[in-house]
Design an enzyme around this catalytic site. Structure first.
Site, mmCIF file in Angstrom:
data_model
loop_
_atom_site.group_PDB
_atom_site.id
_atom_site.type_symbol
_atom_site.label_atom_id
_atom_site.label_comp_id
_atom_site.label_asym_id
_atom_site.label_seq_id
_atom_site.Cartn_x
_atom_site.Cartn_y
_atom_site.Cartn_z
ATOM 1 N N ASN A 10 0.878 -1.594 -0.343
ATOM 2 C CA ASN A 10 -0.168 -0.032 0.281
ATOM 3 C C ASN A 10 0.890 0.788 0.146
ATOM 4 O OD1 ASN A 10 -1.535 2.556 0.742
ATOM 5 N ND2 ASN A 10 -2.156 1.567 2.537
ATOM 6 N N LYS A 12 -0.281 4.392 0.044
ATOM 7 C CA LYS A 12 -0.446 5.479 0.704
ATOM 8 C C LYS A 12 -0.429 6.469 -0.615
ATOM 9 C CE LYS A 12 0.113 2.858 5.013
ATOM 10 N NZ LYS A 12 0.282 3.071 6.211
ATOM 11 N N HIS A 95 -9.527 0.894 5.865
ATOM 12 C CA HIS A 95 -8.266 0.538 5.959
ATOM 13 C C HIS A 95 -8.428 2.297 7.837
ATOM 14 C CE1 HIS A 95 -4.246 2.324 6.809
ATOM 15 N NE2 HIS A 95 -3.922 1.534 6.089
ATOM 16 N N GLU A 97 -6.263 4.239 8.484
ATOM 17 C CA GLU A 97 -6.583 5.993 8.083
ATOM 18 C C GLU A 97 -7.608 6.197 7.295
ATOM 19 O OE1 GLU A 97 -2.499 5.602 5.675
ATOM 20 O OE2 GLU A 97 -1.641 5.325 7.565
ATOM 21 N N GLU A 167 -4.681 -5.267 10.507
ATOM 22 C CA GLU A 167 -4.269 -4.115 10.772
ATOM 23 C C GLU A 167 -3.721 -3.687 12.244
ATOM 24 O OE1 GLU A 167 -2.301 -3.105 7.197
ATOM 25 O OE2 GLU A 167 -3.828 -1.552 7.346
ATOM 26 N N GLY A 173 3.211 1.906 11.120
ATOM 27 C CA GLY A 173 3.216 2.932 10.861
ATOM 28 C C GLY A 173 4.365 3.706 12.151
ATOM 29 N N SER A 213 4.097 -1.878 10.063
ATOM 30 C CA SER A 213 5.468 -2.368 10.595
ATOM 31 C C SER A 213 5.855 -3.676 10.029
ATOM 32 C CB SER A 213 5.648 -1.608 11.410
ATOM 33 O OG SER A 213 5.719 -1.140 12.076
HETATM 34 P P1 PGA Z 1 3.143 -0.048 8.075
HETATM 35 O O1 PGA Z 1 1.273 0.129 7.352
HETATM 36 O O2 PGA Z 1 3.812 -1.119 6.898
HETATM 37 O O3 PGA Z 1 4.268 1.515 6.712
HETATM 38 O O4 PGA Z 1 2.966 -0.534 9.144
HETATM 39 C C1 PGA Z 1 0.636 -0.926 7.079
HETATM 40 C C2 PGA Z 1 -0.522 -0.077 6.163
HETATM 41 O O5 PGA Z 1 -1.047 0.936 6.975
HETATM 42 O O6 PGA Z 1 -1.185 -1.541 5.466
#
Ligand code: PGA
Length: 250
Positions: A10, A12, A95, A97, A167, A173, A213
């Site tokens: 992803n 983003k 997601h 976010e 997740e 992140g 992560s």
């Molecule tokens: P990350 O994000 O690997 O940067 O922690 C995972 C995600 O949001 O799918």
């Protein structure tokens, strides 16, 4: 789709078009196998050019979101039929976010899931709890509620098309990864709940990805867990070397 090992990246809201194309070129040149299935998920603006780069490769492409309506006066939005018409087979829905910054509710996500399935898109449906919920040890109830409201209205044949990504928000992140045991416990819980709602065959066939992560350095350990079928990767998917290392973790 049947249970498959998947590594999905992803991107983003990252990469210029030029950088996105060169990342996709690098991946296409180096990930020449179909196991695990690699899916890249760039921003909308990059979908078609990246798709062109991936023609003839084993890598698939997805979008990061879609609207619940098929068309209309929704400035700035992209619909499932539009993705379908572009030949984009996968779409992330729910997601954290999107849930957090764009107020996407479980009820809205159920509509988005329906819209995606109506176009034969494969949703990668995200669930996961905050640190606060985990500290109260309520993560199972929280995730079950997300599954129930977002997905469990589907028939078993519809549900069979869903990929789930667990997740935990506290791991996205942040550099903090759920331990392999924490990931396994939740994945097993999710699979059991699918069995309770549908049946053993549906549960056994569902791909459940871990996200939060994941890096080249920790992927293998996470993938060694029985109910972890792959990863949804954010930050590390922007680095071709690291993302390829994650894919080699099976
Ligand atoms: P990350 O994000 O690997 O940067 O922690 C995972 C995600 O949001 O799918």
């Amino acid at each position: 789709m049947s249970r498959t090992k998947i590594v999905a990246g992803n991107w983003k809201m990252n990469t210029s078009l030029e950088d996105g194309i060169s990342l996709a070129e690098n991946l296409a040149a180096n990930h020449t196998i179909t196991h695990p299935l690699m899916i890249v998920i760039p921003p909308f603006t990059h979908l078609m050019p990246v798709k062109s780069v991936l023609i003839g490769s084993s890598i698939q492409i997805g979008a990061q979101n879609c609207h619940q309506e098929a068309k209309g006066a929704y400035t700035g939005e992209v619909s499932a039929p539009m993705l379908k018409s572009c030949g984009i087979p996968y779409v992330i829905l729910g997601h954290s976010e999107r849930r957090q910054y764009f107020n996407e509710t479980d009820e809205l996500l159920a509509l988005k899931v329906d819209a995606a399935l109506a176009q034969d898109l494969t949703p990668i449906f995200c669930v996961g709890e905050s640190l606060e919920v985990r500290n109260e040890n309520k993560q199972n109830d929280f995730v079950l509620n997300q599954l129930t409201k977002g997905l469990f209205h589907l028939s078993s044949s519809e549900f069979s098309k869903i990929i789930i990504a667990y997740e935990p928000i506290w791991a996205i992140g942040t550099g903090v990864t759920a331990s392999p045991l924490q990931a396994q416990e939740m994945h097993e819980f999710i699979r059991t709940q699918i069995e309770v709602k549908y049946d053993l065959a549906v549960a056994a066939a569902c791909s459940i990805l871990y996200g939060g992560s994941v890096k080249g350095a920790n992927a293998r350990e996470i993938f060694s867990q029985a109910d972890v079928d792959g990863a949804l990767v954010g930050g590390a998917s922007l680095d071709a070397v690291d993302f390829l290392k994650i894919a080699s973790g099976f």
